[in-house]
Design a protein around this motif. Structure first.
Motif, PDB file in Angstrom:
ATOM      1  N   VAL A   1       4.804  43.797 -48.653  1.00  0.00           N
ATOM      2  CA  VAL A   1       5.989  42.980 -48.361  1.00  0.00           C
ATOM      3  C   VAL A   1       7.190  43.495 -49.156  1.00  0.00           C
ATOM      4  N   GLY A   2       6.941  43.878 -50.419  1.00  0.00           N
ATOM      5  CA  GLY A   2       7.998  44.433 -51.251  1.00  0.00           C
ATOM      6  C   GLY A   2       8.609  45.674 -50.629  1.00  0.00           C
TER       7      GLY A   2
ATOM      8  N   PHE B   1      10.808  44.788 -47.676  1.00  0.00           N
ATOM      9  CA  PHE B   1      12.146  44.301 -48.044  1.00  0.00           C
ATOM     10  C   PHE B   1      13.032  45.435 -48.574  1.00  0.00           C
TER      11      PHE B   1
ATOM     12  N   THR C   1      17.287  49.222 -47.602  1.00  0.00           N
ATOM     13  CA  THR C   1      18.071  49.874 -48.657  1.00  0.00           C
ATOM     14  C   THR C   1      17.691  51.350 -48.785  1.00  0.00           C
TER      15      THR C   1
END
Lengths: 66, 294
Positions: free
Chosen positions: B6-7, B10, B14
């Motif tokens: 999940v990290g 996210f 970026t």
């Protein structure tokens, strides 16, 4: 209680604490510096590939033992 | 494992943006640096020429002169800004009438665009029009003409940069000073330390990370200064203020020598990184070494 296993502290010849990335970085910096120096002062007498070989050897030593 | 995935999910936007706008242009410049490419030449195709651009660069006297000028400029600018910024930060730590007003006025140069700063200082220093040459001549009998005198032009670019960017240093150091704990200072006073000893042994070590970060930011900025100096002196008189950014601009745009310009940009980037790293190694890594030995 389990104690966290710690790796013995690394003692390289560089005067600062480094990890693999640091030593790779120093090797690349020296690689570029040696080539620029060579082109400016030594290339008329010694071909550039000598600088490449020298830089790779120095880089390998720094990465392995630095 | 799941939280790690999940990290990464996210972080992905970026990382993708950084890759597209940071890594890809860098790799593109890196490739161009090893080519002969002039889109307006008889042969406009990109031709790989090995290290020829770098070989040309180490013998290019104007480039080496620009490099020396830039390093000199960066040294004067960063040293002046750090010292002045620290003194102003200490001043703004105290209470005095009109403190908020002066702090606002002092911060104003930060919000002015560099090109406007250059234009302003140009208008201030034009002989026969600007107020600075007039007052220097009237009050001190000094002939201020940055279009004629080499040292004056250099010093004026330094003064302009210091005027523009010292507030950034002040704000950074003010924030750092405000966050320092009071106990070490009280302890030092109880122990009978004088003001210099308190500064040298208490304030400076605790401020070191903030100072170092500010020096990095200002040094990187100083090494790539173009627009302000371009507006103020145009790189002149002669080549007295032709800093490395201006020199690269001249090679890339009027001469459209993209390969050589890219090679010079890469060397400038290389020098910037090396200087920052050396500074980091000298100040931070040495401290770690001492801590281990103690």
């Amino acid at each position: 209680m389990d104690e966290i296993a710690r790796k013995p502290e690394r003692r390289g010849f560089l005067p600062i604490h480094t990890n693999g990335f640091d030593r790779g970085f120093i090797a690349v910096v020296l690689f570029v510096a040696i080539h620029l120096f060579w082109m400016r002062f030594l290339e008329q007498n010694v071909p550039l590939f000598v600088a490449t070989i020298l830089s790779v050897i120095i880089g390998a030593i720094i990465v392995a033992r630095g | 494992m799941r939280s790690s995935a999940v990290g990464w999910l996210f972080l992905a936007p970026t990382l993708i943006i950084l890759f597209i706008f940071g890594v890809v242009p860098f790799l593109y410049v890196l490739v161009i640096g090893f080519t002969q490419w002039n889109t307006f030449a008889a042969d406009p195709t990109m031709q790989f020429n090995g290290v020829e651009n770098f070989r040309r660069l180490v013998f290019d006297t104007p480039f080496l002169h620009s490099l020396w000028l830039t390093l000199r400029f960066a040294f004067f600018v960063v040293a002046s800004e750090i010292m002045l910024g620290y003194l102003l930060a200490q001043l703004f730590m105290r209470d005095f009438p009109g403190k908020g007003f002066f702090r606002t006025i002092h911060t104003l140069p930060l919000v002015i665009a560099p090109i406007a700063v250059g234009a302003t200082w140009r208008l201030l220093t034009v002989p026969g029009l600007g107020p600075l040459p007039y007052y220097f001549r009237t009050w001190f009998g000094y002939d201020l003409n940055i279009g004629r005198y080499v040292d004056q032009a250099f010093m004026m670019t330094v003064v302009m940069d210091v005027w523009h960017w010292t507030p950034l240093v002040t704000l950074t150091l003010l924030a750092a000073l405000s966050s320092l704990p009071k106990e070490p200072f009280e302890q030092a006073q109880i122990d009978g330390a004088n003001r210099f000893q308190i500064f040298w042994y208490v304030t400076l070590p605790m401020l070191k990370p903030a100072i170092l970060a500010t020096v990095f930011i200002r040094m990187m900025d100083a090494l790539r200064t173009v627009d302000e100096v371009w507006m103020l002196t145009g790189g002149g008189p002669g080549s007295a203020t032709r800093y490395i950014g201006l020199y690269i601009w001249r090679v890339v745009f009027p001469k459209t020598d993209y390969g050589y310009g890219s090679a010079m940009s890469l060397i400038t980037l290389y020098l910037t990184i090396v200087m920052c790293w050396l500074l980091y190694a000298a100040l931070v890594a040495r401290r770690d070494l001492k801590r281990v030995e103690a």
